[in-house]
Design a protein around this motif. Structure first.
Motif, PDB file in Angstrom:
ATOM      1  N   ARG A 146      18.504  40.123 -57.650  1.00  0.00           N
ATOM      2  CA  ARG A 146      18.014  41.165 -56.524  1.00  0.00           C
ATOM      3  C   ARG A 146      19.121  40.617 -55.059  1.00  0.00           C
ATOM      4  NH1 ARG A 146      12.850  43.099 -54.554  1.00  0.00           N
ATOM      5  NH2 ARG A 146      13.627  42.503 -52.794  1.00  0.00           N
ATOM      6  N   PRO A 147      20.046  41.277 -54.576  1.00  0.00           N
ATOM      7  CA  PRO A 147      21.508  41.258 -53.264  1.00  0.00           C
ATOM      8  C   PRO A 147      20.023  40.060 -52.484  1.00  0.00           C
ATOM      9  CG  PRO A 147      21.110  43.588 -53.397  1.00  0.00           C
ATOM     10  CD  PRO A 147      20.410  42.643 -54.713  1.00  0.00           C
ATOM     11  N   ASP A 148      19.232  41.229 -52.069  1.00  0.00           N
ATOM     12  CA  ASP A 148      18.587  39.934 -51.037  1.00  0.00           C
ATOM     13  C   ASP A 148      18.169  38.507 -51.009  1.00  0.00           C
ATOM     14  OD1 ASP A 148      17.123  40.909 -52.968  1.00  0.00           O
ATOM     15  OD2 ASP A 148      14.786  41.246 -50.949  1.00  0.00           O
ATOM     16  N   VAL A 149      18.112  38.528 -52.130  1.00  0.00           N
ATOM     17  CA  VAL A 149      17.926  37.274 -52.761  1.00  0.00           C
ATOM     18  C   VAL A 149      19.087  36.151 -52.970  1.00  0.00           C
ATOM     19  CG1 VAL A 149      16.634  35.858 -54.307  1.00  0.00           C
ATOM     20  CG2 VAL A 149      15.197  37.690 -54.083  1.00  0.00           C
ATOM     21  N   ARG A 150      19.649  36.716 -53.791  1.00  0.00           N
ATOM     22  CA  ARG A 150      21.604  36.179 -53.645  1.00  0.00           C
ATOM     23  C   ARG A 150      21.804  35.558 -52.006  1.00  0.00           C
ATOM     24  NH1 ARG A 150      24.142  37.779 -59.301  1.00  0.00           N
ATOM     25  NH2 ARG A 150      25.884  36.670 -58.417  1.00  0.00           N
TER      26      ARG A 150
ATOM     27  N   ASN B  95      14.546  49.953 -57.136  1.00  0.00           N
ATOM     28  CA  ASN B  95      14.933  49.121 -55.971  1.00  0.00           C
ATOM     29  C   ASN B  95      14.197  47.903 -56.305  1.00  0.00           C
ATOM     30  OD1 ASN B  95      16.135  49.876 -53.415  1.00  0.00           O
ATOM     31  ND2 ASN B  95      14.216  49.397 -52.538  1.00  0.00           N
ATOM     32  N   ALA B  96      12.409  47.863 -56.667  1.00  0.00           N
ATOM     33  CA  ALA B  96      12.367  45.777 -56.056  1.00  0.00           C
ATOM     34  C   ALA B  96      13.077  45.226 -57.929  1.00  0.00           C
ATOM     35  CB  ALA B  96      10.985  45.860 -56.949  1.00  0.00           C
ATOM     36  N   LEU B  97      13.669  45.460 -58.824  1.00  0.00           N
ATOM     37  CA  LEU B  97      14.807  45.133 -59.766  1.00  0.00           C
ATOM     38  C   LEU B  97      15.943  45.152 -59.132  1.00  0.00           C
ATOM     39  CD1 LEU B  97      13.186  47.233 -63.014  1.00  0.00           C
ATOM     40  CD2 LEU B  97      12.520  44.393 -62.299  1.00  0.00           C
ATOM     41  N   GLY B  98      16.896  45.358 -58.106  1.00  0.00           N
ATOM     42  CA  GLY B  98      17.704  45.143 -57.375  1.00  0.00           C
ATOM     43  C   GLY B  98      19.007  46.374 -58.331  1.00  0.00           C
ATOM     44  N   GLY B  99      18.875  47.486 -58.435  1.00  0.00           N
ATOM     45  CA  GLY B  99      19.722  48.020 -59.136  1.00  0.00           C
ATOM     46  C   GLY B  99      20.240  48.960 -57.984  1.00  0.00           C
TER      47      GLY B  99
END
Length: 494
Positions: free
Chosen positions: A308-312, A478-482
């Motif tokens: 997930r880019p928002d998590v990173r 989207n939830a998985l960060g694709g």
């Protein structure tokens, strides 16, 4: 060269070497990324994967997940959005800003050199009155003198990174740059998800319009039959009025569906960086709702820390906040600087560089009293770091929630699609029988109306379940960060 001048280069080298050794002892804590356990990440999701088990998720699976829907028009729209979407353009500009901020931070490690030069002519007169004739000579005696003066000077200053203020600042700038890169990735991922959603909604509206218009044709035939039976004295006006009301109800639903379709098309145009209208003209031709070609591998919850880019981005914000504790703490300690200058002055430009003077100096400064301001800054930055950690943990938990919700939505949509397919088959058969029996006068119009209303609802519900399945797949990816793994400059490669 004098003995003192010979020793200057050695002194500079000694000071520089000592400064480099001291700079290795940077103030503040060294950043360590929090482990999954500290973030409350479970070992597995609370519900089973849609395809069972926990197959790993690869970047290849996530990178262009929408191609699994086998819809070339959708893939083309996504390519256009990635290239032209204005939210992505803004995020790219913010990334360039962050990159320049890092360059500015790195420039602080180097000496700063300024140069200046002057040249001109000076006039002096021994005449008390200071009056001159037209030729420039003193009136009433005296003498005048014109002289030239030239000078050139260069000043240099170098802040030695004794306690890591500069290195921590650069560390924070690098983390900010990475965070901006992940923010760009998150914007890109969000835009793709929104585009897929609006595309599916547009195709759903087209399908529902098709169903409504086909139903409209059937109900018009029913109205004509009811009217004929009324004229023939075979039925009362109740049948005719019920048929008329049923047809009007279907007629009324069509403008709403057309407005929904237009809204989705307009949004698609804006998402691709274009004005509504001509940009989506080709999409006005009806096409089926996309279908899923494969199941979705969800992996394990710890994968969200990587995918997930928002998590990173939140993790990099935590790293930047931690580095700034060191910046604040370094300001509590002495600072060391080296200043130097070199210059020359002459009355003749040709002789300007015959005599050169200069010097090099070291200076140490230390704040003795500031009312507790610097220590307050340290405490303030520690509080900011605590908030950044909480934001990081919240982003992780939110990502896990999104995945769980995505899996639940996909499972629900697939089960509903199966049931609505059964409902549609049964309702279609019932409507066919009811229509033939009404034409034969075996049943009243109310029975026919009920069966056809059930069929209409079943067709719309089946179409909605089909679109919900695709929307759930988009939600889960989207939830998985694709969708960001194929960026030209990935944040983790900068």
């Amino acid at each position: 060269m004098t003995e003192c001048e010979e020793k200057v280069p050695y002194r500079i080298a000694w000071i520089s070497g000592a400064a480099l050794l001291l700079s290795a002892c940077a103030a503040g804590p060294d950043y360590r990324a929090p482990q999954a356990a500290a973030l409350g990440v479970p070992a597995a999701y609370s519900q089973a994967s849609p395809q069972g088990g926990t197959p790993p998720v690869s970047d290849a699976d996530l990178a262009s997940w929408w191609t699994r829907l086998n819809d070339p028009a959708l893939s083309s729209l996504i390519d256009s959005a990635i290239a032209n979407n204005l939210d992505i353009v803004q995020a790219q500009a913010r990334l360039r800003q962050a990159r320049e901020s890092l360059r500015q931070a790195n420039a602080s490690f180097l000496p700063q050199v300024n140069g200046s030069a002057t040249g001109g002519r000076n006039y002096s007169s021994q005449d008390a009155g200071g009056r001159l004739d037209s030729s420039g000579n003193p009136i009433g005696g005296g003498s005048s003198n014109w002289s030239s003066s030239y000078s050139a000077r260069a000043n240099a200053s170098w802040q030695i990174d004794l306690f890591g203020e500069l290195s921590r600042s650069a560390e924070a700038a690098r983390a900010d740059l990475a965070a901006s890169g992940y923010d760009l990735a998150n914007v890109r991922m969000t835009i793709i998800g929104e585009l897929v959603t609006n595309y599916v909604q547009a195709r759903l509206a087209q399908e529902q319009l098709r169903v409504a218009r086909e139903t409209q044709t059937v109900q018009k035939d029913n109205y004509d039959i009811a009217n004929w039976r009324l004229q023939a004295g075979l039925a009362s006006s109740l049948d005719e009025q019920q048929a008329k009301a049923q047809l009007a109800q279907t007629n009324a639903s069509i403008p709403q569906l057309e407005a929904s379709l237009r809204g989705s098309l307009n949004r698609i145009a804006v998402l691709t960086g274009q004005a509504p209208g001509e940009a989506t003209r080709a999409l006005e031709t009806p096409a089926p709702i996309p279908t899923a070609a494969a199941d979705v591998a969800t992996g394990i919850p710890a994968d969200t820390l990587r995918q997930r880019p928002d998590v990173r981005s939140a993790e990099r914000a935590l790293a930047a906040a931690t580095a700034r504790i060191g910046v604040a703490q370094a300001q509590l300690y002495p600072s060391l600087g080296i200043n130097g200058n070199i210059g020359t002055t002459s009355n003749s430009f040709k002789e300007l560089f015959e005599l050169i003077t200069g010097g090099i100096f070291g200076n140490v400064s230390q704040v003795i009293f500031d009312g507790g301001r610097l220590r307050s800054q340290v405490r303030s930055q520690k509080a900011a770091t605590d908030a950044a950690f909480a934001a990081y943990k919240q982003s992780v938990l939110g990502a896990l929630e999104d995945v769980e919700n995505g899996m639940a939505s996909l499972d629900s949509a697939r089960r509903r699609k199966v049931e609505f397919a059964t409902v549609f088959d049964a309702s279609n058969n019932a409507a066919i029988l009811a229509r033939s029996q009404y034409q034969a006068g075996m049943i009243d119009f109310q029975t026919l109306s009920t069966s056809e209303t059930t069929l209409l609802n079943a067709r719309n519900s089946l179409a909605s379940a089909q679109s919900d399945e695709i929307l759930a797949i988009a939600q889960l990816y989207n939830a998985l960060g694709g969708g960001w793994q194929t960026m030209e400059a990935r944040p983790d490669e900068q």
